[in-house]
Design an enzyme around this catalytic site. Structure first.
Site, PDB file in Angstrom:
ATOM      1  N   PRO A 193       0.788  -1.231   0.000  1.00  0.00           N
ATOM      2  CA  PRO A 193       0.000   0.000   0.000  1.00  0.00           C
ATOM      3  C   PRO A 193       0.820   1.280   0.000  1.00  0.00           C
ATOM      4  O   PRO A 193       0.256   2.360  -0.186  1.00  0.00           O
ATOM      5  CB  PRO A 193      -0.811  -0.110   1.294  1.00  0.00           C
ATOM      6  CG  PRO A 193       0.037  -0.939   2.191  1.00  0.00           C
ATOM      7  CD  PRO A 193       0.736  -1.935   1.301  1.00  0.00           C
ATOM      8  N   ASP A 224       4.685   1.134 -11.713  1.00  0.00           N
ATOM      9  CA  ASP A 224       3.547   2.030 -11.706  1.00  0.00           C
ATOM     10  C   ASP A 224       3.950   3.389 -11.146  1.00  0.00           C
ATOM     11  O   ASP A 224       4.963   3.536 -10.456  1.00  0.00           O
ATOM     12  CB  ASP A 224       2.412   1.455 -10.841  1.00  0.00           C
ATOM     13  CG  ASP A 224       1.729   0.270 -11.501  1.00  0.00           C
ATOM     14  OD1 ASP A 224       1.926   0.055 -12.703  1.00  0.00           O
ATOM     15  OD2 ASP A 224       0.982  -0.435 -10.793  1.00  0.00           O
ATOM     16  N   LYS A 248      -0.160   5.108 -14.932  1.00  0.00           N
ATOM     17  CA  LYS A 248      -1.503   5.330 -15.471  1.00  0.00           C
ATOM     18  C   LYS A 248      -2.209   6.372 -14.614  1.00  0.00           C
ATOM     19  O   LYS A 248      -2.193   6.321 -13.398  1.00  0.00           O
ATOM     20  CB  LYS A 248      -2.327   4.030 -15.461  1.00  0.00           C
ATOM     21  CG  LYS A 248      -1.869   2.973 -16.450  1.00  0.00           C
ATOM     22  CD  LYS A 248      -2.826   1.784 -16.421  1.00  0.00           C
ATOM     23  CE  LYS A 248      -2.527   0.779 -17.516  1.00  0.00           C
ATOM     24  NZ  LYS A 248      -1.257   0.071 -17.273  1.00  0.00           N
ATOM     25  N   GLY A 273       1.526  -1.245  -7.373  1.00  0.00           N
ATOM     26  CA  GLY A 273       1.002  -0.891  -6.070  1.00  0.00           C
ATOM     27  C   GLY A 273       0.038  -1.960  -5.572  1.00  0.00           C
ATOM     28  O   GLY A 273      -0.654  -2.598  -6.351  1.00  0.00           O
ATOM     29  N   GLY A 274       0.015  -2.168  -4.255  1.00  0.00           N
ATOM     30  CA  GLY A 274      -0.892  -3.153  -3.686  1.00  0.00           C
ATOM     31  C   GLY A 274      -0.511  -4.560  -4.062  1.00  0.00           C
ATOM     32  O   GLY A 274       0.642  -4.971  -3.934  1.00  0.00           O
ATOM     33  N   ASP A 275      -1.484  -5.319  -4.574  1.00  0.00           N
ATOM     34  CA  ASP A 275      -1.286  -6.706  -4.990  1.00  0.00           C
ATOM     35  C   ASP A 275      -1.523  -6.818  -6.492  1.00  0.00           C
ATOM     36  O   ASP A 275      -2.476  -6.223  -7.014  1.00  0.00           O
ATOM     37  CB  ASP A 275      -2.262  -7.615  -4.238  1.00  0.00           C
ATOM     38  CG  ASP A 275      -2.093  -9.065  -4.625  1.00  0.00           C
ATOM     39  OD1 ASP A 275      -1.278  -9.754  -3.983  1.00  0.00           O
ATOM     40  OD2 ASP A 275      -2.765  -9.509  -5.583  1.00  0.00           O
ATOM     41  N   ILE A 331      -5.196  -7.844  -7.545  1.00  0.00           N
ATOM     42  CA  ILE A 331      -6.372  -7.113  -7.074  1.00  0.00           C
ATOM     43  C   ILE A 331      -6.377  -5.757  -7.780  1.00  0.00           C
ATOM     44  O   ILE A 331      -5.701  -4.812  -7.384  1.00  0.00           O
ATOM     45  CB  ILE A 331      -6.379  -6.943  -5.544  1.00  0.00           C
ATOM     46  CG1 ILE A 331      -6.378  -8.316  -4.866  1.00  0.00           C
ATOM     47  CG2 ILE A 331      -7.592  -6.128  -5.090  1.00  0.00           C
ATOM     48  CD1 ILE A 331      -6.402  -8.270  -3.357  1.00  0.00           C
ATOM     49  N   MET A 377     -10.416   3.218  -6.847  1.00  0.00           N
ATOM     50  CA  MET A 377     -10.523   4.113  -8.010  1.00  0.00           C
ATOM     51  C   MET A 377     -11.914   4.732  -8.113  1.00  0.00           C
ATOM     52  O   MET A 377     -12.475   4.852  -9.200  1.00  0.00           O
ATOM     53  CB  MET A 377     -10.180   3.346  -9.299  1.00  0.00           C
ATOM     54  CG  MET A 377      -8.797   2.739  -9.301  1.00  0.00           C
ATOM     55  SD  MET A 377      -8.506   1.559 -10.651  1.00  0.00           S
ATOM     56  CE  MET A 377      -9.490   0.141 -10.103  1.00  0.00           C
TER      57      MET A 377
END
Length: 260
Positions: free
Chosen positions: A17, A40, A62, A93-95, A98, A174
């Site tokens: 995160p 990212d 993005k 970012g994150g997983d 997901i 998002m």
């Protein structure tokens, strides 16, 4: 920079995160061994500092309506780098699985015969809940948690009935730009306007902020607080839980709407 003459390998790595010390040990090791990193835009500078100075660094950031590369082009890039012999870390970012489009990148590598591995990361939802002491499931409040993408086509036509409500938690990724439409959608699909909501911005980072309000006020809250991406929206009774109000004020610059 030494690159093997044999086909390299692609590692889809979850950066977690945001906080660098929430990386997995495997993720940190692979970053230190990478000869090419495709990353990212939301990956922190502290995490990128783990990448060797000799490695290629390619941003495929993005933003809403502005993509550096199309998803197909990212897949082609990973394949090209691996075929050139690189140890490629695709840092997300994150997983990766997901809302990270990791499945599409696995497919691109598999179609080209490029070895690919996935290294899971702490998801943004898990990080946000932990950072604010807000359990996404709780025996007294929620036995079901659902993750949805708020930035999606055909929102009005989708059936969100049952995703949120008594005994359930809904985590919206998002969703900032579409928050008004999301709130209208949830209310139209059966949620009451006074359903608790929380917005968690930059979870686990030093500048994280937490705001609480009611579903009917979701877009107003986001506008008043000036919440930028990345942020998550939590809908359900657990949005009342977590850090005490006095602690919320140390995280948030804008006063949250009170929940009675």
């Amino acid at each position: 920079m030494m690159v093997s003459n044999t086909t390299g390998r692609v590692f889809l790595v979850g950066a977690g995160p945001g906080a660098v010390d929430l990386l997995t040990l495997r993720a940190a090791r692979l970053l230190g061994e990478a000869t090419a990193v495709v990353h990212d835009g939301l990956v922190s500078d502290a995490i990128m500092a783990l990448v060797p100075a000799s490695a290629l660094r390619i941003s495929v950031a993005k933003r809403r309506a502005r993509h550096t590369l199309s998803q197909a082009a990212i897949g082609d890039l990973l394949v090209e780098l691996a075929l050139a012999g690189h140890a490629v870390v695709r840092l997300k970012g994150g997983d990766p699985f997901i809302f990270g489009r990791g499945g599409e990148e696995v497919d691109a590598c598999a179609a080209a015969g490029v070895p690919v591995e996935v290294v899971p990361g702490i998801s943004s939802a898990q990080g946000a809940g932990a950072a604010t002491l807000m359990p996404l499931t709780h025996r007294d409040h929620a036995s079901i948690v659902s993750f949805v993408a708020g930035e999606c086509r055909g929102l009005a036509a989708q059936n969100w009935v049952g995703l949120a409500g008594p005994g359930r938690t809904l985590v919206i990724y998002m969703g900032l730009a579409g928050s008004e439409a999301i709130a209208d959608k949830l209310i139209a699909d059966g949620l009451t306007p006074d359903t608790p909501v929380a917005v968690i911005e930059r979870a686990t980072r030093h500048d994280q902020r937490l705001f609480r309000s009611l579903l009917a006020d979701l877009s107003g809250l986001i506008a008043r607080a000036g919440v930028p991406s990345p942020a998550l929206i939590i809908v359900g009774a657990v949005a009342r839980l977590g850090v005490a109000d006095s602690e919320i004020l140390t995280l948030a610059e804008a006063a949250p709407c009170p929940i009675s």
